[in-house]
Scaffold this active site. Structure first.
Site, PDB file in Angstrom:
ATOM      1  N   LYS A 112       0.821  -1.214   0.000  1.00 58.40           N
ATOM      2  CA  LYS A 112       0.000   0.000   0.000  1.00 58.40           C
ATOM      3  C   LYS A 112       0.848   1.255   0.000  1.00 58.40           C
ATOM      4  CE  LYS A 112      -4.269  -1.639   2.134  1.00 58.40           C
ATOM      5  NZ  LYS A 112      -5.262  -1.400   3.177  1.00 58.40           N
ATOM      6  N   LYS A 205      -5.962 -11.253  -6.162  1.00 61.12           N
ATOM      7  CA  LYS A 205      -7.140 -11.450  -5.317  1.00 61.12           C
ATOM      8  C   LYS A 205      -8.201 -10.401  -5.627  1.00 61.12           C
ATOM      9  CE  LYS A 205      -6.030  -8.533  -1.388  1.00 61.12           C
ATOM     10  NZ  LYS A 205      -5.937  -8.268   0.009  1.00 61.12           N
ATOM     11  N   LYS A 208     -11.285  -4.465  -3.224  1.00 58.72           N
ATOM     12  CA  LYS A 208     -11.930  -3.190  -3.562  1.00 58.72           C
ATOM     13  C   LYS A 208     -10.912  -2.184  -4.072  1.00 58.72           C
ATOM     14  CE  LYS A 208     -11.675  -2.693   1.284  1.00 58.72           C
ATOM     15  NZ  LYS A 208     -12.201  -3.513   2.329  1.00 58.72           N
TER      16      LYS A 208
HETATM   17  P1  TYM Z   1     -10.805  -6.810   5.244  1.00 57.59           P
HETATM   18  O1  TYM Z   1     -11.856  -5.881   5.742  1.00 57.59           O
HETATM   19  O2  TYM Z   1      -9.923  -6.337   4.144  1.00 57.59           O
HETATM   20  O3  TYM Z   1     -11.447  -8.168   4.771  1.00 57.59           O
HETATM   21  C1  TYM Z   1     -12.381  -8.899   5.560  1.00 57.59           C
HETATM   22  C2  TYM Z   1     -12.127 -10.390   5.396  1.00 57.59           C
HETATM   23  O4  TYM Z   1     -12.270 -10.776   4.015  1.00 57.59           O
HETATM   24  C3  TYM Z   1     -11.143 -11.540   3.614  1.00 57.59           C
HETATM   25  N1  TYM Z   1     -10.892 -11.312   2.171  1.00 57.59           N
HETATM   26  C4  TYM Z   1     -10.827 -12.282   1.248  1.00 57.59           C
HETATM   27  N2  TYM Z   1     -10.962 -13.619   1.342  1.00 57.59           N
HETATM   28  C5  TYM Z   1     -10.869 -14.343   0.207  1.00 57.59           C
HETATM   29  N3  TYM Z   1     -10.669 -13.795  -1.018  1.00 57.59           N
HETATM   30  C6  TYM Z   1     -10.520 -12.453  -1.157  1.00 57.59           C
HETATM   31  N4  TYM Z   1     -10.329 -11.927  -2.366  1.00 57.59           N
HETATM   32  C7  TYM Z   1     -10.609 -11.644   0.007  1.00 57.59           C
HETATM   33  N5  TYM Z   1     -10.529 -10.308   0.227  1.00 57.59           N
HETATM   34  C8  TYM Z   1     -10.712 -10.129   1.555  1.00 57.59           C
HETATM   35  C9  TYM Z   1      -9.999 -11.003   4.470  1.00 57.59           C
HETATM   36  O5  TYM Z   1      -8.945 -11.935   4.548  1.00 57.59           O
HETATM   37  C10 TYM Z   1     -10.691 -10.789   5.799  1.00 57.59           C
HETATM   38  O6  TYM Z   1     -10.740 -11.983   6.550  1.00 57.59           O
HETATM   39  N6  TYM Z   1      -7.269  -6.330   8.777  1.00 57.59           N
HETATM   40  C11 TYM Z   1      -8.548  -6.956   8.444  1.00 57.59           C
HETATM   41  C12 TYM Z   1      -9.665  -6.579   9.394  1.00 57.59           C
HETATM   42  C13 TYM Z   1      -9.332  -6.787  10.832  1.00 57.59           C
HETATM   43  C14 TYM Z   1      -9.320  -8.038  11.513  1.00 57.59           C
HETATM   44  C15 TYM Z   1      -8.969  -7.713  12.850  1.00 57.59           C
HETATM   45  C16 TYM Z   1      -9.555  -9.347  11.123  1.00 57.59           C
HETATM   46  C17 TYM Z   1      -9.015  -5.815  11.724  1.00 57.59           C
HETATM   47  N7  TYM Z   1      -8.795  -6.371  12.943  1.00 57.59           N
HETATM   48  C18 TYM Z   1      -8.870  -8.731  13.823  1.00 57.59           C
HETATM   49  C19 TYM Z   1      -9.443 -10.354  12.098  1.00 57.59           C
HETATM   50  C20 TYM Z   1      -9.106 -10.031  13.420  1.00 57.59           C
HETATM   51  C21 TYM Z   1      -8.979  -6.517   7.059  1.00 57.59           C
HETATM   52  O7  TYM Z   1      -8.583  -5.472   6.593  1.00 57.59           O
HETATM   53  O8  TYM Z   1      -9.917  -7.321   6.466  1.00 57.59           O
END
Ligand code: TYM
Length: 342
Positions: A112, A205, A208
């Protein structure tokens, strides 16, 4: 009961199909057998600039989507991160046991910040994985269900937990027994759907932040738009429908999507499409998706129409979360040598 915890960011108007198949679908299943906590990390969202009014709205839409997708607030604790101040409190302590080099090695940050340049990259984006570690460790979950892209952050979380546990074994002012403060959590990554790929660029992957949204399926988009995106998905020049991630990433991605939406195993799909064309497969994926998202959109609207009820759910969730989190912070503060509450 063992505990699970996970979060999803409110940084778009809709969750995408990768979020659902890679994570939220698993959350829904886990709430049967676990003490489940799910939250919206709005503090993570502001690591990149957000429009304040939009962030507020998106946070509510995120909550409504989780409910519509099957998170049951009677069984699971559903809350918003910023409503539980302990997340920020624990983050500071964890930052002080995180190495600068260790944080610099996080690949998501590197990607990023490389895109944005260091001047528009915030310190918050740099320390984001530590906030994530705090999110998790506060609640001492055994499992954290996430997609593949979060694996490295989970690894950091485990390291920080172990480091704190070894460094701060003894209570200072409190009379509790010596021992580990944190549970070292395991990632729960579902093999088949851990990474859903972009429909236009099936080796990256679905995200967004992709350069174009032609390969991104938003759950709350007009189903016709999504169906069209599926019909235009990039495939390959062969004609055979079989799962082969390396040679046929586009077809494999469509098979994974269809299999997880319908529950039909991939092998039986391969059989069903023998002698059929890519158009047949795409048509069926589009139909399955439309069938899935149509009632979902209506359910989200219903939840959003009753903000008082959403507030009630979030307030109950925050109460329960704080009950757990405040005990952890009190213990952590004592272990590092802070004075008891004044
Ligand atoms: P975030 O908001 O980007 O995504 C939420 C969840 O979706 C999964 N994900 C995917 N899985 C499969 N294929 C894809 N193309 C794909 N894109 C997204 C992500 O792996 C995630 O599980 N940092 C985290 C949010 C967070 C979090 C936490 C998660 C903050 N604190 C504590 C677990 C525990 C995030 O940005 O996910």
């Amino acid at each position: 009961k063992q505990r699970v915890l996970s979060g999803i960011q409110p940084t778009a108007d809709s969750f995408h199909l990768g979020n659902y198949l890679g994570a939220v679908r698993d959350w829904v299943m886990l709430q049967d057998d676990f003490d489940a906590l799910y939250f919206i990390p709005d503090m993570h969202a502001i690591t990149v600039a957000q429009d304040p009014k939009q962030l507020r709205r998106r946070t509510m839409v995120a909550v409504a989507q989780l409910l519509a997708l099957g998170i049951d607030p009677e069984r699971s604790t559903l809350f918003v991160q910023s409503q539980v101040p302990e997340h920020a409190q624990l983050t500071w302590v964890l930052q002080c046991i995180t190495g600068f080099g260790e944080a610099s090695r996080m690949t998501q940050f590197k990607d990023k910040s490389l895109k944005q340049g260091t001047d528009s990259t915030t310190v918050g984006l740099f320390t984001y994985p530590v906030l994530m570690a705090a999110d998790i460790l506060l609640y001492r979950p055994q499992l954290v269900p996430v997609g593949e892209d979060q694996r490295q952050h989970l690894e950091l979380t485990r390291n920080l937990a172990q480091r704190f546990n070894t460094r701060f074994k003894k209570p200072v002012g409190s009379s509790e027994a010596r021992g580990n403060v944190f549970v070292v959590p395991e990632p729960h990554i579902i093999k088949g759907t851990a990474k859903i790929f972009d429909l236009q660029d099936p080796t990256s992957k679905m995200s967004k932040s992709a350069s174009s949204d032609a390969g991104l399926i938003n759950l709350l988009d007009d189903p016709k738009v999504s169906a069209k995106k599926i019909r235009s998905a990039v495939t390959d020049t062969e004609r055979e429908i079989r799962f082969d991630q390396a040679a046929k990433p586009g077809i494999s991605n469509l098979l994974v999507i269809l299999s997880s939406l319908t529950g039909d195993p991939i092998v039986s799909l391969e059989e069903r499409y023998q002698g059929k064309g890519y158009g047949d497969l795409k048509g069926d994926v589009a139909d399955a998706l439309v069938e899935f998202v149509t009632p979902l959109r209506a359910a989200v609207d219903d939840y959003l129409a009753d903000p008082t009820e959403l507030d009630r759910i979030l307030s109950a969730g925050a109460d329960r979360a704080r009950e757990i989190a405040s005990r952890t912070v009190a213990q952590v503060y004592d272990r590092v040598g802070f004075l008891p509450p004044a």
